[in-house]
Structure formats: structure tokens, C-alpha cells
Design a protein around this motif. Structure first.
Motif, PDB file in Angstrom:
ATOM      1  N   CYS A   1       4.462  11.126   3.099  1.00 52.15           N
ATOM      2  CA  CYS A   1       5.237  11.012   4.356  1.00 52.15           C
ATOM      3  C   CYS A   1       4.808  12.495   4.119  1.00 52.15           C
ATOM      4  N   HIS A   2       4.057  12.719   5.224  1.00 48.97           N
ATOM      5  CA  HIS A   2       3.948  14.452   5.725  1.00 48.97           C
ATOM      6  C   HIS A   2       5.285  14.900   6.774  1.00 48.97           C
ATOM      7  N   THR A   3       5.904  15.995   6.855  1.00 52.94           N
ATOM      8  CA  THR A   3       7.106  16.071   8.237  1.00 52.94           C
ATOM      9  C   THR A   3       5.903  16.742   8.845  1.00 52.94           C
TER      10      THR A   3
ATOM     11  N   ARG B   1       2.846  15.193   9.431  1.00 48.69           N
ATOM     12  CA  ARG B   1       3.001  14.271  10.259  1.00 48.69           C
ATOM     13  C   ARG B   1       3.172  13.303  11.264  1.00 48.69           C
ATOM     14  N   SER B   2       3.919  12.127  10.549  1.00 49.19           N
ATOM     15  CA  SER B   2       4.991  11.028  10.775  1.00 49.19           C
ATOM     16  C   SER B   2       6.280  12.234  11.153  1.00 49.19           C
ATOM     17  N   GLY B   3       6.618  13.193  10.931  1.00 50.15           N
ATOM     18  CA  GLY B   3       8.220  13.632  10.719  1.00 50.15           C
ATOM     19  C   GLY B   3       8.536  13.567   8.976  1.00 50.15           C
TER      20      GLY B   3
ATOM     21  N   ALA C   1       1.143  -1.213  -0.535  1.00 49.33           N
ATOM     22  CA  ALA C   1      -0.264   0.296  -0.024  1.00 49.33           C
ATOM     23  C   ALA C   1       0.964   1.182  -0.143  1.00 49.33           C
ATOM     24  N   HIS C   2       2.152   1.047   0.601  1.00 54.98           N
ATOM     25  CA  HIS C   2       3.571   1.971   0.176  1.00 54.98           C
ATOM     26  C   HIS C   2       3.367   2.354  -1.420  1.00 54.98           C
ATOM     27  N   ALA C   3       2.716   1.967  -1.881  1.00 58.87           N
ATOM     28  CA  ALA C   3       2.778   2.579  -3.258  1.00 58.87           C
ATOM     29  C   ALA C   3       1.966   4.147  -3.250  1.00 58.87           C
TER      30      ALA C   3
HETATM   31  C1  HEM Z   1       1.698   6.518   5.022  1.00 56.61           C
HETATM   32  C2  HEM Z   1       4.436   3.669   8.246  1.00 56.61           C
HETATM   33  C3  HEM Z   1       1.819   0.152   7.096  1.00 56.61           C
HETATM   34  C4  HEM Z   1      -0.752   2.386   4.588  1.00 56.61           C
HETATM   35  C5  HEM Z   1       2.864   6.151   6.181  1.00 56.61           C
HETATM   36  C6  HEM Z   1       3.323   6.634   6.704  1.00 56.61           C
HETATM   37  C7  HEM Z   1       4.492   5.975   7.859  1.00 56.61           C
HETATM   38  C8  HEM Z   1       3.597   5.498   8.113  1.00 56.61           C
HETATM   39  C9  HEM Z   1       5.218   7.285   8.804  1.00 56.61           C
HETATM   40  C10 HEM Z   1       3.203   8.497   5.995  1.00 56.61           C
HETATM   41  C11 HEM Z   1       2.200   9.595   7.636  1.00 56.61           C
HETATM   42  C12 HEM Z   1       2.132  10.497   6.929  1.00 56.61           C
HETATM   43  O1  HEM Z   1       3.281  10.983   7.858  1.00 56.61           O
HETATM   44  O2  HEM Z   1       1.626  11.688   6.725  1.00 56.61           O
HETATM   45  C13 HEM Z   1       4.210   2.636   8.395  1.00 56.61           C
HETATM   46  C14 HEM Z   1       4.650   1.333   8.741  1.00 56.61           C
HETATM   47  C15 HEM Z   1       4.275   0.379   8.380  1.00 56.61           C
HETATM   48  C16 HEM Z   1       3.262   0.625   7.260  1.00 56.61           C
HETATM   49  C17 HEM Z   1       5.529   1.742   9.235  1.00 56.61           C
HETATM   50  C18 HEM Z   1       4.426  -1.004   8.824  1.00 56.61           C
HETATM   51  C19 HEM Z   1       5.220  -1.904   7.960  1.00 56.61           C
HETATM   52  C20 HEM Z   1       0.928  -0.222   6.364  1.00 56.61           C
HETATM   53  C21 HEM Z   1       0.635  -0.668   5.562  1.00 56.61           C
HETATM   54  C22 HEM Z   1      -1.034   0.155   5.178  1.00 56.61           C
HETATM   55  C23 HEM Z   1      -0.195   1.229   4.801  1.00 56.61           C
HETATM   56  C24 HEM Z   1       0.335  -1.642   6.114  1.00 56.61           C
HETATM   57  C25 HEM Z   1      -1.722  -0.536   4.084  1.00 56.61           C
HETATM   58  C26 HEM Z   1      -2.408  -1.956   4.518  1.00 56.61           C
HETATM   59  C27 HEM Z   1      -0.430   3.828   4.806  1.00 56.61           C
HETATM   60  C28 HEM Z   1      -0.864   4.604   2.863  1.00 56.61           C
HETATM   61  C29 HEM Z   1      -0.322   5.689   3.197  1.00 56.61           C
HETATM   62  C30 HEM Z   1       0.867   5.823   4.694  1.00 56.61           C
HETATM   63  C31 HEM Z   1      -1.767   4.550   1.813  1.00 56.61           C
HETATM   64  C32 HEM Z   1      -0.868   6.831   2.685  1.00 56.61           C
HETATM   65  C33 HEM Z   1      -0.966   8.062   3.645  1.00 56.61           C
HETATM   66  C34 HEM Z   1      -1.451   9.836   2.654  1.00 56.61           C
HETATM   67  O3  HEM Z   1      -0.731   9.781   1.539  1.00 56.61           O
HETATM   68  O4  HEM Z   1      -1.845  10.806   3.504  1.00 56.61           O
HETATM   69  N1  HEM Z   1       2.815   4.645   6.625  1.00 56.61           N
HETATM   70  N2  HEM Z   1       3.430   1.977   7.829  1.00 56.61           N
HETATM   71  N3  HEM Z   1       0.825   1.463   5.264  1.00 56.61           N
HETATM   72  N4  HEM Z   1       0.375   4.080   4.748  1.00 56.61           N
HETATM   73 FE1  HEM Z   1       2.065   3.488   6.137  1.00 56.61          FE
END
Ligand code: HEM
Length: 285
Positions: free
Chosen positions: A175-177, A179-181, A169-171
Motif C-alpha cells: 500500500c502507498h500513502t 495512492r490509497s492512504g 493476491a495481497h501476498a
Molecule cells: C493493493 C484494497 C482485493 C490485488 C491494494 C491496496 C488497497 C487494496 C487499499 C493498496 C493500493 C495502493 O496504495 O497502492 C483491496 C480491497 C480488496 C482487495 C479492499 C477486497 C477485499 C484484491 C484482489 C486482488 C488484489 C481481489 C487481486 C486478485 C492487489 C495487489 C495490490 C493491491 C496485487 C498491490 C498493488 C501494488 O503493489 O502496487 N488493495 N484489495 N486486491 N491489491 Fe487489493
């Protein structure tokens, strides 16, 4: 006494196909981020669900507790108010839908409408009070590696293959400074659901970002794209890497495995009514 059973439970009074369409209508906004609320809807659905602990059977999406101040205020949930606020008018429009169903459905709509697979979804979650919020610390810490990622996801009941599929899902998004830094998108098309998390992870050279912020990686070539320390664990850990290679080479396999694991995530700990139907929504366009 005769107990009448004619009261229809509220979850049955909702037209979920109609809610699906209305959520889809909220995705686009040229003034928000990369033009879509989809990524933050996916993150909301995941953080609402990812608090599950299989041993104590606490947490998970049932209860919709992520809307309460106590849980909304957990550091990992910074920024999710953007998603909740965007969805709030639909709660007014469909008063019988639970927040728990609305937030998880929003994740499904976003995955599908941004080009991802069909995700099976069931209604029937019930909202709970602030007292049911989980303690802080159940969601993963992006600064850590494979051991921590396994601790967190094994607690929910996932295996390595499912974890590797979910992190694809990290496609989406960035990340936003504020929000998460951390800072930046993972690839050049953050509003399309693709297997690019895996292809980028394997094909780019990732170097530490030179800045005053938290330790993270950027791609050496352009410096525009990013990886979290936790993301890099999927390249370094040989067991996770097997799946990263598979999903990078085979987008269909990724889509199939993601759909299953995401659906499972959204259902962790939920006691569905026996007659709750499974929906496979048609994508709009
Ligand atoms: C964004 C951590 C797993 C979906 C993020 C961000 C962090 C993070 C730090 C940035 C948030 C921000 O600054 O806005 C992690 C870690 C994971 C993980 C450590 C575990 C290894 C997942 C999973 C999903 C997911 C399992 C969904 C199935 C997303 C999405 C974003 C995001 C879609 C983008 C959000 C946006 O654009 O506002 N994640 N994540 N992540 N994560 Fe994860």
C-alpha cells in the motif's frame, strides 16, 4: 448481396505468446517500488475487471474503460497510471491488441512470472468509449468489513470461497500513502506469489498502527507489515476464515483456487468471439 467475410478481426492478428514475453520483460525495474511492476499489473487487471455487475451486465474488463479519465480518476484507481504507462509501448508495438486484453494479460503474466499458478486466459475483448465507464463506487472500500466485501463480490457473482481465494493476491505488493492512504507491504517478499497472505494473517499478532493516517493494522513484532481493515475481515469472519486456514495450510489448494477465480474475474461480462482459443502460457524461467 454477397457479404465477404475475409476481414480478419484485429484480435486474431496478435501473437499473444510474444506479447506475454514482452510483458514479462517489463516486470523488473530496480527503481520502482520493490523492484517489480508485477503487483501493480495484478491490481490493474483486477480493477479493470472488478467493476462488473451481474444484474445489469455492465462493467468488467471488456471495453478497457479503466484507461479513460472518468474511470481512471476513481479514488480506488489511484496509482494505476504507473501500470498503464509501463504497458503503453506494447500497445504501440502490437496495435491490434485491445487495451482490455493487454491489461488483463498483464495480470496473468505477473501472477505466473512471480511464481504463481498458470492462469487460463482468452483474447477477444474489445475497447469501448468513455461513455461506457462504470460509475464510481463499484470497487471495495478497504476501510470496511466482511458485509461490504460480500456486497461487492456477490454483485460480481463470486461466492465466499472464491472471494477468500482472490484476496490472497495481497501476498503481492504494498500500500502507498500517495495512492490509497494506507502504508506498507503485507509481508517480507512482496514480489513473490505465495500463500503468505493467509499465513501472516493467522500467525502474526495484528495491532492498530499508531499514526495520523487511515485506520490499519501492523504486525506487533516488527511493525513492518500491514493488514487493511478489509483484510482482517477474513480472519474475523468464520466463513471466510475456514478458507484462510485451508489456504494457509495448503499452498497447492490456494494456487488451484486462485487460478480459477482470477481467470473468472478477468472474464466477467466479456462476450468472447466463439473461436477465441484459451491460452495456458508457459512461464518463462
Ligand atoms: C493493493 C484494497 C482485493 C490485488 C491494494 C491496496 C488497497 C487494496 C487499499 C493498496 C493500493 C495502493 O496504495 O497502492 C483491496 C480491497 C480488496 C482487495 C479492499 C477486497 C477485499 C484484491 C484482489 C486482488 C488484489 C481481489 C487481486 C486478485 C492487489 C495487489 C495490490 C493491491 C496485487 C498491490 C498493488 C501494488 O503493489 O502496487 N488493495 N484489495 N486486491 N491489491 Fe487489493
Amino acid at each position: 448481396y454477397f457479404y465477404s467475410n475475409e476481414t480478419t478481426p484485429s484480435w486474431k492478428k496478435v501473437n499473444y505468446n510474444s506479447v506475454y514475453k514482452d510483458i514479462a520483460g517489463l516486470l523488473e525495474d530496480e527503481d520502482y517500488d520493490d523492484g517489480s511492476y508485477g503487483p501493480v499489473f495484478v491490481r490493474l487487471a483486477w480493477h479493470a475487471s472488478g467493476t462488473y455487475d451481474k444484474k445489469t451486465r455492465t462493467g468488467g474488463s471488456d471495453g478497457g474503460t479503466i484507461r479513460h479519465t472518468a474511470e481512471a480518476g476513481h479514488g480506488a484507481n489511484n496509482g494505476l497510471e504507473h501500470a498503464r504507462d509501463r504497458l503503453e509501448p506494447l500497445k504501440k508495438q502490437y496495435p491490434n491488441i485491445s487495451y482490455a486484453d493487454l491489461y488483463t494479460l498483464a495480470g496473468v503474466v505477473a501472477v505466473q512470472e512471480l511464481g504463481g499458478p498458470t492462469v487460463r486466459w482468452r483474447p477477444g475483448r474489445e475497447d469501448k468509449t468513455e461513455a461506457d465507464c462504470t460509475p464510481d463506487g463499484r470497487l471495495p472500500d478497504a476501510a470496511q468489513g466482511a458485509d461490504h466485501v460480500r456486497d461487492i463480490f456477490y454483485r460480481m457473482g463470486f461466492n465466499d470461497q472464491e472471494i477468500a481465494a482472490l484476496v490472497g493476491a495481497h501476498a503481492l505488493g504494498r500500500c502507498h500513502t500517495s495512492r490509497s492512504g494506507f502504508d506498507g507491504p503485507w509481508n517480507a517478499s512482496p514480489t513473490s506469489f505465495t500463500n503468505f497472505f493467509y499465513t501472516e494473517l493467522l500467525n502474526s499478532t495484528w495491532v492498530p498502527k499508531k499514526w495520523n493516517g487511515p485506520f490499519q493494522y501492523v504486525d506487533k513484532e516488527s511493525g513492518q507489515f500491514m493488514m487493511l481493515p478489509a483484510d482482517m475481515a477474513f480472519k474475523k469472519d468464520s466463513e471466510f476464515r475456514k478458507y484462510v486456514e485451508k489456504y494457509a495450510a495448503d499452498q497447492d489448494a490456494f494456487f488451484e483456487d486462485f487460478a480459477k477465480a482470477f481467470s473468472k474475474l478477468l472474464e466477467l461480462g466479456v462476450k468472447f468471439p466463439e473461436d477465441a482459443p484459451v491460452y495456458e502460457f508457459k512461464t518463462l524461467e
